[in-house]
Design a protein around this motif. Structure first.
Motif, PDB file in Angstrom:
ATOM      1  N   THR A 129      12.617  -9.999   0.637  1.00 56.62           N
ATOM      2  CA  THR A 129      12.313 -10.462  -0.714  1.00 56.62           C
ATOM      3  C   THR A 129      13.377 -11.460  -1.174  1.00 56.62           C
ATOM      4  OG1 THR A 129      11.223  -8.368  -1.198  1.00 56.62           O
ATOM      5  CG2 THR A 129      11.874  -9.708  -3.087  1.00 56.62           C
ATOM      6  N   SER A 178      12.860 -14.892   0.410  1.00 57.37           N
ATOM      7  CA  SER A 178      11.729 -15.600  -0.198  1.00 57.37           C
ATOM      8  C   SER A 178      12.101 -16.168  -1.564  1.00 57.37           C
ATOM      9  CB  SER A 178      10.523 -14.668  -0.341  1.00 57.37           C
ATOM     10  OG  SER A 178      10.071 -14.258   0.922  1.00 57.37           O
ATOM     11  N   ILE A 179      12.796 -15.373  -2.353  1.00 53.41           N
ATOM     12  CA  ILE A 179      13.188 -15.815  -3.692  1.00 53.41           C
ATOM     13  C   ILE A 179      14.198 -16.969  -3.596  1.00 53.41           C
ATOM     14  CG2 ILE A 179      14.379 -15.108  -5.812  1.00 53.41           C
ATOM     15  CD1 ILE A 179      13.084 -12.300  -5.320  1.00 53.41           C
ATOM     16  N   TYR A 237      12.455 -20.161  -2.709  1.00 60.51           N
ATOM     17  CA  TYR A 237      11.739 -20.665  -3.880  1.00 60.51           C
ATOM     18  C   TYR A 237      12.706 -21.363  -4.833  1.00 60.51           C
ATOM     19  CZ  TYR A 237       8.685 -20.625  -8.013  1.00 60.51           C
ATOM     20  OH  TYR A 237       7.930 -20.981  -9.113  1.00 60.51           O
ATOM     21  N   ARG A 238      13.856 -20.730  -5.087  1.00 59.20           N
ATOM     22  CA  ARG A 238      14.869 -21.333  -5.967  1.00 59.20           C
ATOM     23  C   ARG A 238      15.326 -22.680  -5.395  1.00 59.20           C
ATOM     24  NH1 ARG A 238      18.258 -20.379  -9.940  1.00 59.20           N
ATOM     25  NH2 ARG A 238      17.801 -18.175 -10.151  1.00 59.20           N
ATOM     26  N   VAL A 263      12.083 -18.490 -11.349  1.00 60.98           N
ATOM     27  CA  VAL A 263      12.495 -17.591 -10.270  1.00 60.98           C
ATOM     28  C   VAL A 263      12.422 -16.138 -10.729  1.00 60.98           C
ATOM     29  CG1 VAL A 263      14.456 -16.879  -8.830  1.00 60.98           C
ATOM     30  CG2 VAL A 263      13.877 -19.307  -9.044  1.00 60.98           C
ATOM     31  N   LYS A 264      12.862 -15.874 -11.947  1.00 55.37           N
ATOM     32  CA  LYS A 264      12.803 -14.504 -12.476  1.00 55.37           C
ATOM     33  C   LYS A 264      11.358 -14.005 -12.515  1.00 55.37           C
ATOM     34  CE  LYS A 264      13.810 -11.767 -16.569  1.00 55.37           C
ATOM     35  NZ  LYS A 264      14.227 -11.804 -17.968  1.00 55.37           N
ATOM     36  N   ALA A 288       8.767 -15.180 -10.821  1.00 57.92           N
ATOM     37  CA  ALA A 288       8.227 -15.100  -9.455  1.00 57.92           C
ATOM     38  C   ALA A 288       8.735 -13.858  -8.733  1.00 57.92           C
ATOM     39  CB  ALA A 288       8.595 -16.359  -8.674  1.00 57.92           C
ATOM     40  N   ALA A 289      10.011 -13.539  -8.935  1.00 55.47           N
ATOM     41  CA  ALA A 289      10.580 -12.360  -8.278  1.00 55.47           C
ATOM     42  C   ALA A 289       9.881 -11.086  -8.743  1.00 55.47           C
ATOM     43  CB  ALA A 289      12.079 -12.280  -8.560  1.00 55.47           C
ATOM     44  N   GLN A 290       9.658 -10.984 -10.035  1.00 56.23           N
ATOM     45  CA  GLN A 290       8.984  -9.803 -10.571  1.00 56.23           C
ATOM     46  C   GLN A 290       7.561  -9.701 -10.020  1.00 56.23           C
ATOM     47  OE1 GLN A 290       8.554  -9.728 -14.846  1.00 56.23           O
ATOM     48  NE2 GLN A 290       8.329  -7.514 -14.849  1.00 56.23           N
ATOM     49  N   LEU A 332       6.395 -11.042  -7.237  1.00 56.29           N
ATOM     50  CA  LEU A 332       6.464 -10.779  -5.799  1.00 56.29           C
ATOM     51  C   LEU A 332       6.669  -9.298  -5.518  1.00 56.29           C
ATOM     52  CD1 LEU A 332       6.612 -12.028  -2.930  1.00 56.29           C
ATOM     53  CD2 LEU A 332       9.073 -12.238  -3.279  1.00 56.29           C
TER      54      LEU A 332
END
Length: 123
Positions: free
Chosen positions: A6, A9-10, A13-14, A31-32, A34-36, A38
């Motif tokens: 994870t 991937s994050i 993306y960043r 990013v915050k 998207a992370a949640q 994901l």
């Protein structure tokens, strides 16, 4: 099969957003979110050392066992959080949450029990 964690991937993306020239505040917000999303949709994928016990939170025991087999994890290091009963004798463990776990009626109780185990000092 060796999927990205994870965090990998994050981070990718960043990096992609930052390279596109987006403002840092917007990148942080995207990013915050998207992370949640994901983690909620795909679960959490971690890289763990072979000696670190892994507690798998899954919708079913069968799903947890399948995930462990797909990631070539040694059965001795894998434990399934299938109830709120504490997993005795396990310390220093990593938690992997698979998709569907949050749909369980007892998901929050299991999460609370695991958190309490992590917060309890061990002799």
């Amino acid at each position: 099969m060796n999927p990205k964690t994870t965090a990998q991937s994050i981070a990718a993306y960043r990096n992609e957003l930052t390279a596109s020239g987006m403002p840092p505040g917007l990148v942080d917000d995207l990013v915050k979110d998207a992370a949640q999303t994901l983690v909620m949709n795909e679960g959490l994928t971690v890289k763990a050392a072979p000696s670190v016990p892994i507690v798998i939170c899954a919708r079913t025991t069968q799903q947890a066992i399948q995930w462990a087999n797909e990631h070539s994890l040694h059965p001795r290091n894998v434990h399934v959080a299938s109830s709120t009963t504490p997993l005795h004798g396990i310390t220093g463990f990593a938690i992997v949450t698979l998709p569907g776990f949050n749909e369980r009626n007892d998901a929050e109780e299991i999460r609370t029990a695991l958190t309490a185990m992590q917060d309890t000092p061990q002799d």
